[in-house]
Structures are given as structure tokens and as C-alpha cells.
Design a protein around this motif. Structure first.
Motif, short mmCIF file in Angstrom:
data_model
loop_
_atom_site.label_atom_id
_atom_site.label_comp_id
_atom_site.label_asym_id
_atom_site.label_seq_id
_atom_site.Cartn_x
_atom_site.Cartn_y
_atom_site.Cartn_z
N UNK A 43 0.83 -1.21 0.00
CA UNK A 43 0.00 0.00 0.00
C UNK A 43 0.86 1.26 0.00
N UNK A 44 1.88 1.33 0.86
CA UNK A 44 2.71 2.54 0.90
C UNK A 44 3.53 2.68 -0.38
N UNK A 45 3.95 1.57 -0.94
CA UNK A 45 4.67 1.63 -2.21
C UNK A 45 3.77 2.12 -3.34
N UNK A 46 2.55 1.62 -3.36
CA UNK A 46 1.57 2.08 -4.34
C UNK A 46 1.31 3.57 -4.17
N UNK A 47 1.13 4.01 -2.93
CA UNK A 47 0.88 5.43 -2.66
C UNK A 47 2.05 6.30 -3.11
#
Length: 129
Positions: free
Chosen positions: A82-86
Motif C-alpha cells: 500500500x505505501x509503495x503504491x501510494x
């Protein structure tokens, strides 16, 4: 190196690109002599050059919050898909935001900004909770 830190590095390079484009647009209106001088007198930019200048100020604010989010994620060991996607969404939004602002895309500019801001906020929240 984490993906989020790599994204921060790319965000810095986007900032450099934005700075160069903004400077070239400004020099076309006020001249290189003014830009290299003391700038004692204020010269107003218009059109795309003025919009690029305002977008640059916005990027300075957005980059600060994104850097805080990356630090929280990395030091807090909260990196996830999720943080990588964000982080990727933030980069894409910043790349789109520059031409959206320069070309006066309304209301798309604001929507693009919000997507990047929301992605950054999600990173902060994931790191804190």
C-alpha cells in the motif's frame, strides 16, 4: 533501498525538472539579465510562467509532506504494498500536476493535486497506525 526512498529520490528529480521548466518560462518573460541580477524590482509573470511559478510553490509544500511520509514509513518499518503504491501515485500525480497547472486544466489540476495529497496522507496514516 526501499521503494519509498527511491520514490523520494525521483520526486527530487521531478522537482529539478519543474524548476528548470519554470525558470525557462520566467526567463522568456523577464529576461535572463533580470533572473541573474539582484531582482530589486518585482516583475509580474503572466500566463503559463505565472502558473508554473505557483505550481512550484505548491510542489515545495507537497514534497515536504511526502518526505515526512517517506521518513515515517521507512524508519517506522511500515513499508507495504500500500505505501509503495501510494508513493507511485504521488509521483504520477506530481508529473501530471505540472502540465495540468501550466495549461490551466480546470478542475483537473485540483483533482490531480488531491490524488497526490491523499496518497501521501495514506502513507502517514499507515506509518502511524
Amino acid at each position: 533501498m526501499s521503494y519509498e526512498l527511491q520514490a523520494l529520490g525521483w520526486a527530487a528529480l521531478i522537482w529539478v525538472l519543474h524548476f528548470l521548466v519554470s525558470s525557462m518560462a520566467a526567463s522568456g518573460q523577464v529576461g535572463m539579465g533580470y533572473l541573474l541580477g539582484p531582482r530589486d524590482e518585482q516583475k509580474e509573470l503572466t500566463g503559463a510562467a505565472a502558473r508554473l511559478k505557483r505550481a512550484m510553490a505548491n510542489y515545495n509544500e507537497g514534497l515536504l509532506l511526502f518526505a515526512v511520509a517517506v521518513v515515517l514509513v521507512v524508519l517506522g518499518q511500515a513499508s507495504s504494498e500500500l505505501t509503495q503504491y501510494c508513493a507511485g501515485v504521488f509521483l504520477a500525480a506530481r508529473l501530471l500536476y505540472i502540465p495540468a497547472y501550466a495549461l490551466g486544466w480546470s478542475p483537473w489540476r485540483t483533482l490531480i493535486w488531491f490524488v497526490g495529497f491523499a496518497a501521501t496522507l495514506v502513507m502517514v496514516l499507515v506509518a502511524l497506525f
